[in-house]
Design an enzyme around this catalytic site. Sequence first.
Site, PDB file in Angstrom:
ATOM      1  N   ARG A 241       0.884  -1.181   0.000  1.00  0.00           N
ATOM      2  CA  ARG A 241       0.000   0.000   0.000  1.00  0.00           C
ATOM      3  C   ARG A 241       0.912   1.220   0.000  1.00  0.00           C
ATOM      4  NH1 ARG A 241      -5.440   1.210   3.394  1.00  0.00           N
ATOM      5  NH2 ARG A 241      -6.129  -0.191   1.734  1.00  0.00           N
TER       6      ARG A 241
ATOM      7  N   ARG B  92     -13.746  -8.991   1.534  1.00  0.00           N
ATOM      8  CA  ARG B  92     -12.324  -8.725   1.334  1.00  0.00           C
ATOM      9  C   ARG B  92     -11.512  -9.979   1.662  1.00  0.00           C
ATOM     10  NH1 ARG B  92     -10.323  -3.577   1.084  1.00  0.00           N
ATOM     11  NH2 ARG B  92      -8.518  -4.752   0.411  1.00  0.00           N
TER      12      ARG B  92
ATOM     13  N   CYS C 267     -16.370   1.321  -0.270  1.00  0.00           N
ATOM     14  CA  CYS C 267     -15.230   0.490   0.127  1.00  0.00           C
ATOM     15  C   CYS C 267     -14.916   0.639   1.614  1.00  0.00           C
ATOM     16  CB  CYS C 267     -14.011   0.838  -0.724  1.00  0.00           C
ATOM     17  SG  CYS C 267     -13.547   2.577  -0.617  1.00  0.00           S
TER      18      CYS C 267
ATOM     19  N   ASP D 141     -17.266   6.874  -2.435  1.00  0.00           N
ATOM     20  CA  ASP D 141     -16.034   6.732  -1.644  1.00  0.00           C
ATOM     21  C   ASP D 141     -15.787   8.076  -0.968  1.00  0.00           C
ATOM     22  OD1 ASP D 141     -13.593   5.872  -0.617  1.00  0.00           O
ATOM     23  OD2 ASP D 141     -12.484   6.198  -2.484  1.00  0.00           O
TER      24      ASP D 141
ATOM     25  N   GLN E 295      -9.749  -4.423  -3.805  1.00  0.00           N
ATOM     26  CA  GLN E 295     -11.103  -4.033  -3.400  1.00  0.00           C
ATOM     27  C   GLN E 295     -12.128  -4.408  -4.474  1.00  0.00           C
ATOM     28  OE1 GLN E 295     -12.098  -2.122  -0.410  1.00  0.00           O
ATOM     29  NE2 GLN E 295     -14.110  -2.717  -1.162  1.00  0.00           N
TER      30      GLN E 295
ATOM     31  N   HIS F 261      -7.088   0.602  -6.651  1.00  0.00           N
ATOM     32  CA  HIS F 261      -7.297  -0.280  -5.489  1.00  0.00           C
ATOM     33  C   HIS F 261      -7.850  -1.618  -6.012  1.00  0.00           C
ATOM     34  CE1 HIS F 261      -7.718  -1.573  -1.513  1.00  0.00           C
ATOM     35  NE2 HIS F 261      -8.672  -0.790  -1.060  1.00  0.00           N
TER      36      HIS F 261
END
Length: 301
Positions: free
Chosen positions: A98, A288, A260, A220, A128, A125
């Site tokens: 990340r 996830r 998310c 988001d 996700q 991402h």
Amino acid sequence: MKRDIISVYDMKDDLEDIIELSIKLKKDRTIKFSEKKILAMIFEKPSTRTRNSLEVAMEQLNGHAIYLNPNDMQIGRGETIADTAMVLSRFVDIISYRAFNHNDVVELARHATVPVLNALDNLEHPMQIVADFMTVYEKKHKLSGLKLAYIGDGNNMANSLLLGASILGIDISIACPEGFDPNPEILRQAKEISLKTGNKIEITREPRIAVESSDIIYTDVWVSMGEESEREKKEKIFMPYQVNEDLAENANKDYIFMHCLPAHRGLEVTSGVIDGIHSVVFDEAENRIYSEKGIIYKLLS
Ligand code: CP
Ligand code: NVA
């Protein structure tokens, strides 16, 4: 040949297979690696879901995950990403990263001899996305032919959703303020994919147009990690892009709401929507684990 997943584009030929495998791994918890596998997770930014779901996923698969904070590594004192990649590749079977800067993820992958997973950067991402469309499939029992409305910032999530929806033949309409459009190169890739899958792609300034006849409303945060200094300015610009009950009236009656997470009630979404009957955000978060099991199992077995 090792395979990296840096972008959703890296799953353009088998995203649906990875989703199917993830659903299988959710149903059958006995599927595991025959030999223990180790994941090294480098996190430059905080995480609740990605870190913990990866740890749980590895445990369930007969693996183990090591959490690495760059501030505690030599990388924080100037050791190169290339050397870090080569050393970690001698220790572990797979690396997740990340990062603030997409190019750093690309650089790590270029030098690692084991697969590298993008665990979120400024551009995308991808992990996700597998959980998101796995959740859509569980709720809607199909993927191709649906319409997804994304309301808000044309950020990493918008970019990855554009690619994912296009690969799966899902129409996508993105409503974002001027100056906050998705990345142009990713939009180009999505349009290239849509020539094959036939999904419609629309970018509009008008949330109502995007939400019209949609099956999925997605939003988001307005202020992504690393953008904290822009909070005040962005919150003003994005207020007309809030997902609230009034806006959601324009979606199909059985629409699902997705995010998310982490979410900010009263900003990008009202409590009425995210805590209401259409919201699937916690199923999405739970998935996830299984989507990461799917991705890692696919790459390592
Ligand atoms: N959705 C997501 O990636 O959450 P975290 O930042 O908590 O990992
Ligand atoms: N766009 C958000 C996603 C968080 C999971 C961010 O980058 O902070």
